[in-house]
Design an enzyme around this catalytic site. Structure first.
Site, PDB file in Angstrom:
ATOM      1  N   PHE A  49       0.812  -1.221   0.000  1.00 15.80           N
ATOM      2  CA  PHE A  49       0.000   0.000   0.000  1.00 15.80           C
ATOM      3  C   PHE A  49       0.847   1.273   0.000  1.00 15.80           C
ATOM      4  O   PHE A  49       0.330   2.355   0.256  1.00 15.80           O
ATOM      5  CB  PHE A  49      -0.913  -0.001   1.225  1.00 15.80           C
ATOM      6  CG  PHE A  49      -0.186  -0.364   2.499  1.00 15.80           C
ATOM      7  CD1 PHE A  49       0.426   0.595   3.279  1.00 15.80           C
ATOM      8  CD2 PHE A  49      -0.090  -1.699   2.888  1.00 15.80           C
ATOM      9  CE1 PHE A  49       1.115   0.251   4.431  1.00 15.80           C
ATOM     10  CE2 PHE A  49       0.597  -2.057   4.041  1.00 15.80           C
ATOM     11  CZ  PHE A  49       1.200  -1.074   4.817  1.00 15.80           C
ATOM     12  N   TYR A  50       2.138   1.187  -0.284  1.00 19.04           N
ATOM     13  CA  TYR A  50       3.009   2.366  -0.288  1.00 19.04           C
ATOM     14  C   TYR A  50       2.920   3.110  -1.625  1.00 19.04           C
ATOM     15  O   TYR A  50       3.855   3.145  -2.410  1.00 19.04           O
ATOM     16  CB  TYR A  50       4.453   1.963  -0.043  1.00 19.04           C
ATOM     17  CG  TYR A  50       4.827   1.675   1.383  1.00 19.04           C
ATOM     18  CD1 TYR A  50       3.919   1.801   2.413  1.00 19.04           C
ATOM     19  CD2 TYR A  50       6.122   1.266   1.713  1.00 19.04           C
ATOM     20  CE1 TYR A  50       4.269   1.528   3.721  1.00 19.04           C
ATOM     21  CE2 TYR A  50       6.484   0.995   3.016  1.00 19.04           C
ATOM     22  CZ  TYR A  50       5.553   1.117   4.011  1.00 19.04           C
ATOM     23  OH  TYR A  50       5.921   0.836   5.308  1.00 19.04           O
ATOM     24  N   GLY A  51       1.785   3.686  -1.876  1.00 16.93           N
ATOM     25  CA  GLY A  51       1.612   4.470  -3.086  1.00 16.93           C
ATOM     26  C   GLY A  51       0.473   5.444  -2.904  1.00 16.93           C
ATOM     27  O   GLY A  51      -0.294   5.353  -1.948  1.00 16.93           O
TER      28      GLY A  51
END
Length: 322
Positions: A49-51
């Site tokens: 979920f790093y976006g």
């Protein structure tokens, strides 16, 4: 004596200082591929979920990196967090979602790099840790990834998990401003059980670098603007510790950031400080912190400063989030 490597999972040796990738893509203005590529080379920590909008932008960046530099795939160790609801900061520990998460990570990597270690980003209170063990062990046996990690769990959870699965690492926040009783319990438990600690945000989300003086130094839309420690009624107090640390760093001929990273590393040979930067020069500076040897008198002086300047505000959005 400085130890420049850490053993993880019993048989993997990684550099003492790792690299967190979150701020390369989880920010209002992601950095260019060229800037990011220059900084990617070591133990790497990413997230499904790093976006922007909490999707796979960070992993897609990594896949482009490994496509351009395939020789780096075998030289780096990749840990990825997952297990949240797609597009939300909500945890879902169901079998279906954990498997979906891992498959999504593998799809985003496009076969460019093996997923070395998978961590559920948070434990879902609806499921016992034994449930996680069953699902994660299954996926290891299927060859989807090699090692199991845990993230933001308490010491008692680690002990329970240790009985039913092989845990390579536990990821928690460790810094000069977040070394409280719960963190100490986790680090002591991992030391006893032979589990590596991935110590994220050793620079206090950037606050301990000396480069952030007030909220205006953070870009509009930067999620750190919402964190309690960065609020106007707290940040001036929290910067007092940074200002006093600078004198120790100057005497040792290092940066404040290197001092903070070295302090985290000094807590144990099993601890991997995980600073994050999109700047190649900063990343190199951070790695060199693994060479810094803090003397007994340095540690004693820092301990006094921590008593004098405890963190004001919670780790995230309020003073009760620890």
């Amino acid at each position: 004596m400085v130890h420049n490597t850490v053993k993880l999972g019993g048989d993997i040796v990684v550099a003492k200082v790792g690299h967190g990738l979150m701020m390369m893509t989880w920010r209002p203005t992601p950095v260019s591929d060229e800037e990011a590529f220059a900084a990617i080379k070591m133990f790497l920590d990413s997230g499904e979920f790093y976006g922007q909008d909490l999707y796979t932008g960070n992993l897609e960046l990594l896949s482009r990196f490994f496509e351009k530099y395939p020789e780096c795939a075998d030289r780096t160790f990749l840990s990825v967090k997952g297990g949240l609801v797609p597009g939300q900061l909500a945890v879902d520990g169901s079998r279906e979602n954990l498997r979906r998460s891992v498959d999504t990570i593998l799809k985003a990597l496009r076969g460019t790099k093996r997923l070395d270690l998978f961590e559920p980003a948070r434990r879902d209170p609806n499921y016992e840790i034994e449930h996680y063990a069953e699902v994660l062990n299954e996926m290891v046996q299927e060859g989807k990834f090699d090692y199991i990690g845990l993230s933001e769990v308490r010491a008692e959870t680690i002990r329970r998990a240790h009985k039913v699965m092989s845990i390579a690492a536990v990821e928690i926040e460790v810094s000069l401003q977040t070394y409280e009783s719960q963190t100490r319990e986790v680090t002591a438990t991992c030391a006893e059980l032979g589990i590596a600690i991935i110590a994220y945000s050793p620079l206090g989300h950037g606050l301990l670098t000396g480069h952030i003086k007030n909220q205006s130094d953070l870009e509009e839309g930067d999620h750190r603007r919402d964190y309690s420690r960065f609020q106007e009624n707290n940040i001036d107090h929290n910067l007092q510790l940074v200002n006093t640390l600078s004198s120790i760093a100057d005497l040792k001929g290092i940066t404040i950031a290197q001092l903070c990273i070295a302090w985290v590393g000094s807590l144990g040979d099993y601890i991997i400080p995980l600073p994050g930067s999109s700047n190649a020069r900063r990343t190199l500076e951070n790695r060199l912190a693994g060479e810094v040897d803090l003397l007994t008198e340095d540690l004693a002086e820092i301990a006094q400063l921590l008593e004098k300047y405890p963190r004001k505000g919670g780790r995230y959005v309020d003073a009760t989030d620890d």
